[in-house]
Design an enzyme around this catalytic site. Structure first.
Site, mmCIF file in Angstrom:
data_model
loop_
_atom_site.group_PDB
_atom_site.id
_atom_site.type_symbol
_atom_site.label_atom_id
_atom_site.label_comp_id
_atom_site.label_asym_id
_atom_site.label_seq_id
_atom_site.Cartn_x
_atom_site.Cartn_y
_atom_site.Cartn_z
ATOM 1 N N TYR A 8 26.959 88.138 86.396
ATOM 2 C CA TYR A 8 27.273 87.925 84.981
ATOM 3 C C TYR A 8 26.150 88.401 84.073
ATOM 4 O O TYR A 8 25.053 88.694 84.502
ATOM 5 C CB TYR A 8 27.718 86.513 84.665
ATOM 6 C CG TYR A 8 26.845 85.323 84.955
ATOM 7 C CD1 TYR A 8 25.475 85.403 85.169
ATOM 8 C CD2 TYR A 8 27.425 84.049 84.992
ATOM 9 C CE1 TYR A 8 24.710 84.276 85.395
ATOM 10 C CE2 TYR A 8 26.674 82.916 85.231
ATOM 11 C CZ TYR A 8 25.311 83.033 85.421
ATOM 12 O OH TYR A 8 24.571 81.900 85.652
ATOM 13 N N GLU A 9 26.496 88.533 82.785
ATOM 14 C CA GLU A 9 25.628 89.150 81.772
ATOM 15 C C GLU A 9 25.273 90.592 82.134
ATOM 16 O O GLU A 9 24.177 91.074 81.873
ATOM 17 C CB GLU A 9 24.369 88.320 81.538
ATOM 18 C CG GLU A 9 24.615 86.958 80.952
ATOM 19 C CD GLU A 9 25.492 86.999 79.695
ATOM 20 O OE1 GLU A 9 25.424 88.010 78.957
ATOM 21 O OE2 GLU A 9 26.246 86.050 79.466
ATOM 22 N N GLY A 10 26.222 91.286 82.704
ATOM 23 C CA GLY A 10 26.032 92.665 83.134
ATOM 24 C C GLY A 10 25.574 92.704 84.570
ATOM 25 O O GLY A 10 24.573 92.090 84.938
ATOM 26 N N HIS B 146 22.454 97.141 84.797
ATOM 27 C CA HIS B 146 21.091 97.046 84.264
ATOM 28 C C HIS B 146 20.198 98.143 84.837
ATOM 29 O O HIS B 146 19.288 98.627 84.144
ATOM 30 C CB HIS B 146 20.526 95.659 84.534
ATOM 31 C CG HIS B 146 21.129 94.615 83.655
ATOM 32 N ND1 HIS B 146 20.835 94.505 82.321
ATOM 33 C CD2 HIS B 146 22.052 93.653 83.905
ATOM 34 C CE1 HIS B 146 21.530 93.524 81.784
ATOM 35 N NE2 HIS B 146 22.290 92.993 82.734
ATOM 36 N N ARG C 133 20.630 87.718 78.832
ATOM 37 C CA ARG C 133 20.164 88.459 80.006
ATOM 38 C C ARG C 133 18.785 87.977 80.439
ATOM 39 O O ARG C 133 18.522 87.803 81.636
ATOM 40 C CB ARG C 133 20.159 89.955 79.698
ATOM 41 C CG ARG C 133 21.558 90.538 79.672
ATOM 42 C CD ARG C 133 21.621 91.914 79.044
ATOM 43 N NE ARG C 133 22.958 92.491 79.212
ATOM 44 C CZ ARG C 133 23.342 93.649 78.713
ATOM 45 N NH1 ARG C 133 22.489 94.374 77.996
ATOM 46 N NH2 ARG C 133 24.560 94.097 78.927
#
Length: 599
Positions: A439-441, A446, A298
């Site tokens: 991507y990556e959340g 977040h 992240r």
């Protein structure tokens, strides 16, 4: 496409003057980060990024990676560039010397990573995921697993992947269905399908180490029943060389909007009885372990946001200097001038530059806090730094990637009609940037993480401590004369007032049990955090620039530009921060007001 020049001078200034690299270098096991060595690392990384990786960016976009007969072929020049990358030791910068790493702090690695991602985002994804996998295994693998996998992965001879997402389980990892069954020899047999696997199959390394989330038959439901497994493409022999092919394959590659050269694979495990997997840590603790890799990635994706913004800014700036269009407003009878002479183009360029520099400084500051959290001798200091990293991770990831998209879009705008034409390269930056908020959340996830876990979890204590540190900078600026610092100080103070009110509201709203109200304002809450914290970084930058201008032999043009950029950010961007407070406080009144049928 306009060439990329690594912003070594700015990276050096931020590291040395703004975020305090000397403090990191004084930590145990970080003394390798001496100024002369770091300068040399930045210079050489800049040369490699500009000279080797950047020229392949357009090639990769046009050719893409191709799946043929189960084999993925990366674009022309990729294999040679990757060989040079690992032979030069770039893959090993922040890792433990015990396994072949160079032991440099993450702060330095973050600065170098920006260059890889800016030069060639598709290429940079491979080492980005590997570094996260190495971080996970360093933290959670057994001694035997570390000895077997880490030397090869740190050297870059093997790469690592993250296997979370499934067709029915995107961000909801509780819905993971990939199965793991215990075998008599102590290993596990993995069956299932994973999607969106970055570099899940390719021709760059001798082996691919897949880190796979899967569920045992007797596991408890939900995320508490997920385990983590090492599932290598080739099962390692006793001497560490790749051996028998494991029961896994790349079923297809995704056709995407951007990052064309990065092979995004659909991975099938266990077509012929089950892929051999090796348990990491304990059963049913896979999500806990995977968060080590996810948080690393992240922050890495946040740096991608900075990187693509820098690349788009350089492209737009150089185009604006060469594109002649219309007359100068100050000389209406004169000849046509380069568009950089027009106020609105200047405004757009300064907006791009200020946001990029603010995001860069915040990401590197996060790097310093990560290093302190891991290496400081005082447990209380480590805990405070960990709390700071917890807040910064969703902010750096989401705010910086939103900036990357925003700046890349502005870059297209400065090019005018030519920005919409692929040959200029501006469109590729825009397309490549768009994946980073996903991507990556997703950035919405977040925002919820910042709102609920990072603020609500401790009643806002960590958030208030962070705000107090930023207020200390405001107090320091009061002793610096001049209208530049007054403008910066005034807007930073107002932003902090708004942020403090937002934190209090978020905490109270959760305490009252109105979680949907807190979630409705979460995205603007995160944006306020990024806007204010970025302004804090540039305020510190401005103070150091003024200090530097008083020194003999100062690089006046560079330092004056830092001061002007910081003031522009304060007056044009940070000044908008308090305006985010109302959407935070009131979004719940309308966001959930319509029925589904009314949409």
């Amino acid at each position: 496409m306009i060439p990329y020049t690594a912003p070594v001078d700015d990276l050096r200034f931020v590291l040395n003057e703004v975020v305090g690299l000397e403090t990191v270098a004084a930590l145990p096991n970080c003394d390798s980060a001496a100024p002369d060595l770091v300068d040399a690392v930045l210079e050489e990384a800049g040369k490699f990024a500009s000279g080797v990786l950047a020229p392949l960016n357009r090639v990769g976009d046009k050719e893409g990676s191709v799946l043929e007969n189960g084999v993925v072929r990366t674009p022309t020049g990729w294999k040679d560039a990757y060989s040079q990358f690992i032979e030069s030791g770039w893959n090993s910068l922040p890792f433990e010397p015990e396994y072949g790493g160079q032991g440099l702090p993450w702060t330095v690695a973050f600065a170098v990573n920006e260059m890889w991602q800016a030069a060639n985002l598709s290429f940079g994804l491979c080492p980005l995921l590997t570094q996260g996998a190495v971080d996970l295994l360093t933290e959670h693998a057994s001694a035997e697993q570390k000895a077997l996998y880490l030397p090869k992965m740190i050297a870059g001879e093997w790469n690592g992947t993250m296997n979370l997402t499934e067709p029915q389980a995107g961000s909801d990892l509780a819905a993971v269905r990939t199965r793991a069954v215990r075998a008599d020899d102590g290993t596990y047999r993995i069956t299932g399908q994973k999607i969106f696997i970055t570099y899940g199959e390719h021709d760059l390394t001798d082996n691919i180490v897949h880190l796979v989330l899967a569920r045992l038959p007797d596991a408890p439901p939900g995320i508490k029943g997920i385990s983590l497994f090492i599932v290598p493409k080739f099962l390692p022999n006793e001497d560490g060389t790749p051996g028998e092919r494991n029961d896994l394959r790349c079923a297809s590659l995704e056709h995407k909007l951007g990052i064309m050269a990065s092979p995004t694979a659909v991975m099938a495990f266990g077509d012929n009885g089950g892929a051999v997997g090796f348990l990491v840590g304990q059963e049913n603790r896979g999500i806990e372990y995977m968060f080590t890799m996810m948080n690393n990635a992240r922050l890495g994706v946040g740096i991608q946001g900075v990187a693509i913004a820098e690349r788009a800014y350089q492209q737009a700036r150089d185009y604006a200097k060469g594109r002649v269009q219309s007359k100068d407003l100050a000389d209406p009878k004169g000849s046509g001038v380069a568009i950089i002479r027009h106020p609105d183009v200047r405004r757009m360029l300064l907006d791009m530059r200020a946001k990029t520099e603010a995001a860069r400084a915040l990401a590197l500051y996060a790097g310093t806090q990560l290093d302190v959290s891991r290496h400081h001798e005082d447990a209380a200091v480590r805990a405070a730094a960990t709390a700071r990293v917890d807040i910064l991770t969703p902010v750096v990831k989401a705010w910086s990637t939103d900036i990357g998209c925003d700046v890349a879009s502005t870059g297209v705008q400065i090019h005018g009609g030519m920005g919409f034409i692929e040959e200029t390269g501006a469109a590729q930056h825009y397309r490549d940037a768009r994946i980073t908020p996903i991507y990556e959340g997703t950035n919405g996830i977040h925002a919820n993480d910042l709102t609920f876990r990072k603020t609500g979890r401790d009643g806002g204590e960590s958030a208030r401590t962070f705000i107090a540190e930023m207020r200390a900078t405001v107090a320091e600026l009061e002793s610096i004369p001049g209208d530049d610092m007054e403008a910066i100080r005034t807007n930073l103070s107002a932003g902090l007032d708004a942020l403090e009110q937002a934190v209090a509201w978020v905490v109270k709203t959760q305490a009252d049990g109105d979680l949907r109200a807190a979630a409705a304002g979460a995205v603007n809450y995160l944006k306020l955090w990024g806007t204010v914290a970025g302004g804090w970084m540039l305020a510190r930058s401005a103070a150091k620039a003024l200090e530097g201008l008083r020194q003999p032999g100062a690089n006046a043009p560079f330092l004056e530009a830092k001061l002007v950029t910081a003031r522009f950010y304060a007056e044009q961007i940070l000044a908008q921060g308090p305006g985010l407070l109302l959407p935070i406080l009131t979004a719940h009144r309308t966001v959930m007001a319509l029925s589904e049928d009314q949409f």
